[in-house]
Enzyme design. Structure first.
Site, PDB file in Angstrom:
ATOM      1  N   TYR A  24     -13.541  12.251  -0.823  1.00  0.00           N
ATOM      2  CA  TYR A  24     -12.441  11.883   0.065  1.00  0.00           C
ATOM      3  C   TYR A  24     -12.492  12.561   1.437  1.00  0.00           C
ATOM      4  O   TYR A  24     -11.597  12.355   2.254  1.00  0.00           O
ATOM      5  CB  TYR A  24     -11.097  12.200  -0.615  1.00  0.00           C
ATOM      6  CG  TYR A  24     -10.898  11.434  -1.904  1.00  0.00           C
ATOM      7  CD1 TYR A  24     -10.789  10.049  -1.887  1.00  0.00           C
ATOM      8  CD2 TYR A  24     -10.840  12.094  -3.127  1.00  0.00           C
ATOM      9  CE1 TYR A  24     -10.618   9.335  -3.065  1.00  0.00           C
ATOM     10  CE2 TYR A  24     -10.661  11.395  -4.312  1.00  0.00           C
ATOM     11  CZ  TYR A  24     -10.565  10.009  -4.278  1.00  0.00           C
ATOM     12  OH  TYR A  24     -10.397   9.300  -5.439  1.00  0.00           O
ATOM     13  N   HIS A  81      -5.016  -0.017  -9.154  1.00  0.00           N
ATOM     14  CA  HIS A  81      -5.771  -0.542 -10.293  1.00  0.00           C
ATOM     15  C   HIS A  81      -4.898  -0.823 -11.510  1.00  0.00           C
ATOM     16  O   HIS A  81      -5.399  -1.267 -12.535  1.00  0.00           O
ATOM     17  CB  HIS A  81      -6.872   0.454 -10.672  1.00  0.00           C
ATOM     18  CG  HIS A  81      -7.571   1.035  -9.479  1.00  0.00           C
ATOM     19  ND1 HIS A  81      -8.236   0.247  -8.563  1.00  0.00           N
ATOM     20  CD2 HIS A  81      -7.659   2.310  -9.005  1.00  0.00           C
ATOM     21  CE1 HIS A  81      -8.730   1.022  -7.596  1.00  0.00           C
ATOM     22  NE2 HIS A  81      -8.385   2.268  -7.845  1.00  0.00           N
ATOM     23  N   ASP A  88       3.921  -7.227  -6.892  1.00  0.00           N
ATOM     24  CA  ASP A  88       5.093  -8.106  -6.759  1.00  0.00           C
ATOM     25  C   ASP A  88       5.946  -7.695  -5.565  1.00  0.00           C
ATOM     26  O   ASP A  88       6.454  -8.546  -4.824  1.00  0.00           O
ATOM     27  CB  ASP A  88       5.935  -8.068  -8.042  1.00  0.00           C
ATOM     28  CG  ASP A  88       5.257  -8.773  -9.210  1.00  0.00           C
ATOM     29  OD1 ASP A  88       4.263  -9.503  -8.985  1.00  0.00           O
ATOM     30  OD2 ASP A  88       5.709  -8.586 -10.361  1.00  0.00           O
ATOM     31  N   HIS A 101      -8.496   2.070   1.346  1.00  0.00           N
ATOM     32  CA  HIS A 101      -9.040   3.070   0.430  1.00  0.00           C
ATOM     33  C   HIS A 101     -10.020   3.932   1.197  1.00  0.00           C
ATOM     34  O   HIS A 101     -10.901   3.398   1.895  1.00  0.00           O
ATOM     35  CB  HIS A 101      -9.753   2.413  -0.760  1.00  0.00           C
ATOM     36  CG  HIS A 101      -8.811   1.615  -1.589  1.00  0.00           C
ATOM     37  ND1 HIS A 101      -7.916   2.204  -2.449  1.00  0.00           N
ATOM     38  CD2 HIS A 101      -8.584   0.276  -1.643  1.00  0.00           C
ATOM     39  CE1 HIS A 101      -7.189   1.254  -3.010  1.00  0.00           C
ATOM     40  NE2 HIS A 101      -7.563   0.085  -2.542  1.00  0.00           N
ATOM     41  N   SER A 103     -12.303   5.965  -0.039  1.00  0.00           N
ATOM     42  CA  SER A 103     -13.632   5.822  -0.645  1.00  0.00           C
ATOM     43  C   SER A 103     -13.959   4.343  -0.834  1.00  0.00           C
ATOM     44  O   SER A 103     -13.076   3.487  -0.772  1.00  0.00           O
ATOM     45  CB  SER A 103     -13.655   6.530  -2.006  1.00  0.00           C
ATOM     46  OG  SER A 103     -12.748   5.900  -2.909  1.00  0.00           O
ATOM     47  N   ARG A 112     -12.226   1.026 -11.005  1.00  0.00           N
ATOM     48  CA  ARG A 112     -11.694   1.050  -9.628  1.00  0.00           C
ATOM     49  C   ARG A 112     -12.044  -0.219  -8.847  1.00  0.00           C
ATOM     50  O   ARG A 112     -11.616  -0.388  -7.713  1.00  0.00           O
ATOM     51  CB  ARG A 112     -12.236   2.259  -8.857  1.00  0.00           C
ATOM     52  CG  ARG A 112     -11.777   3.595  -9.387  1.00  0.00           C
ATOM     53  CD  ARG A 112     -12.239   4.729  -8.479  1.00  0.00           C
ATOM     54  NE  ARG A 112     -12.283   5.973  -9.204  1.00  0.00           N
ATOM     55  CZ  ARG A 112     -11.222   6.789  -9.392  1.00  0.00           C
ATOM     56  NH1 ARG A 112     -10.063   6.488  -8.856  1.00  0.00           N
ATOM     57  NH2 ARG A 112     -11.342   7.899 -10.094  1.00  0.00           N
TER      58      ARG A 112
HETATM   59  O1  CA2 Z   1     -10.337   5.891  -2.030  1.00  0.00           O
HETATM   60  C1  CA2 Z   1      -9.103   5.880  -2.056  1.00  0.00           C
HETATM   61  O2  CA2 Z   1      -8.409   6.024  -1.049  1.00  0.00           O
HETATM   62  C2  CA2 Z   1      -8.378   5.761  -3.407  1.00  0.00           C
HETATM   63  O3  CA2 Z   1      -7.228   4.916  -3.202  1.00  0.00           O
HETATM   64  C3  CA2 Z   1      -7.951   7.161  -3.783  1.00  0.00           C
HETATM   65  C4  CA2 Z   1      -7.315   7.253  -5.166  1.00  0.00           C
HETATM   66  C5  CA2 Z   1      -8.178   6.551  -6.214  1.00  0.00           C
HETATM   67  O4  CA2 Z   1      -7.483   6.514  -7.449  1.00  0.00           O
HETATM   68  C6  CA2 Z   1      -8.528   5.141  -5.807  1.00  0.00           C
HETATM   69  O5  CA2 Z   1      -9.367   4.584  -6.798  1.00  0.00           O
HETATM   70  C7  CA2 Z   1      -9.246   5.127  -4.472  1.00  0.00           C
HETATM   71  C8  CA2 Z   1      -7.147   8.707  -5.587  1.00  0.00           C
HETATM   72  C9  CA2 Z   1      -6.342   9.519  -4.640  1.00  0.00           C
HETATM   73  C10 CA2 Z   1      -6.448  10.935  -5.083  1.00  0.00           C
HETATM   74  O6  CA2 Z   1      -6.876  11.706  -4.013  1.00  0.00           O
HETATM   75  C11 CA2 Z   1      -7.366  12.940  -4.259  1.00  0.00           C
HETATM   76  C12 CA2 Z   1      -7.738  13.663  -3.165  1.00  0.00           C
HETATM   77  C13 CA2 Z   1      -8.259  14.915  -3.335  1.00  0.00           C
HETATM   78  C14 CA2 Z   1      -8.394  15.452  -4.588  1.00  0.00           C
HETATM   79  C15 CA2 Z   1      -8.032  14.722  -5.694  1.00  0.00           C
HETATM   80  C16 CA2 Z   1      -7.507  13.461  -5.526  1.00  0.00           C
END
Ligand code: CA2
Length: 149
Positions: A24, A81, A88, A101, A103, A112
Site C-alpha cells: 500500500y 469484495h 445498493d 484501490h 493496489s 479480491r
Molecule cells: O488496494 C486497495 O486500496 C484495497 O481497497 C485495500 C483493502 C483491500 O481489502 C482491498 O482488497 C484493496 C485493504 C485496506 C487495508 O489497508 C491496510 C493498510 C496498511 C496495513 C494494513 C491494511
C-alpha cells in the site's frame, strides 16, 4: 449546484503507511487527504474526506451524499469484495461514482478480483498507489464539467 465530493474510505485504511508498505506504499491516510484537498482545490471542488471501519457508516454517508454531494470517490477496501448493501447504497446515488484501490486487486488473491461496487461505478482505478485518488478526482471533475454543458 453542489461542488462537494465525498471521498470515502473503508475499513483498515486508517493503517495506511503503518503496515504493509510493499502493498500500500508509505503514504498515510493524512497524506492521501492532503493530496485529495490539493487536487480538489485545483478543480474548484470541495471535499468531505472520511474513513470508517463500519459498513453501516459508509452506507449512511452515501445516503447523506444524495442530499449534499455532486460526486463520490470511494475506496471501499475489504467491503468491495463482500458488500451488496454498499452496492445498493451507491446505486441510489445520482452523481458520478469513482472506485479507487491503491493496489492492483487483479494481481492479488482471487477473492479480491471481484468488487460488488464496480458494477455501479462510473470508473474504477486500481494499482496506481495513492495517486489513484488524484486520478479519481480528476475524472470526477471532468464528468461534472461534461454534465454542466
Ligand atoms: O488496494 C486497495 O486500496 C484495497 O481497497 C485495500 C483493502 C483491500 O481489502 C482491498 O482488497 C484493496 C485493504 C485496506 C487495508 O489497508 C491496510 C493498510 C496498511 C496495513 C494494513 C491494511
Amino acid at each position: 449546484m453542489s461542488r462537494t465530493v465525498f471521498v470515502l474510505n473503508g475499513p483498515n485504511l486508517n493503517l495506511l503507511g503503518k503496515r504493509e508498505p510493499e502493498v500500500y506504499g508509505r503514504e498515510t491516510l493524512a497524506d492521501v487527504e492532503a493530496l485529495c484537498r490539493k487536487t480538489a482545490a485545483a478543480h474548484d471542488l470541495a471535499i468531505a474526506f472520511r474513513q470508517t471501519n463500519r459498513e453501516y457508516e459508509l452506507i449512511d454517508w452515501i445516503q447523506e451524499a444524495r442530499e449534499v454531494a455532486a460526486a463520490i470517490v470511494i475506496n471501499p477496501a475489504g467491503y468491495s469484495h463482500t458488500s451488496v448493501a454498499l452496492r445498493d447504497a451507491l446505486a441510489a446515488f445520482d452523481g458520478p461514482v469513482v472506485e479507487v484501490h491503491i493496489s492492483n486487486i487483479h494481481k492479488r488473491e482471487p477473492f479480491r478480483h471481484h468488487s460488488y461496487v464496480s458494477a455501479v461505478a462510473d470508473g474504477v482505478i486500481a494499482g496506481c498507489g495513492f495517486h489513484g485518488y488524484a486520478l479519481a478526482l480528476e475524472r470526477v471533475a471532468a464528468l461534472l464539467a461534461a454534465k454542466a454543458q
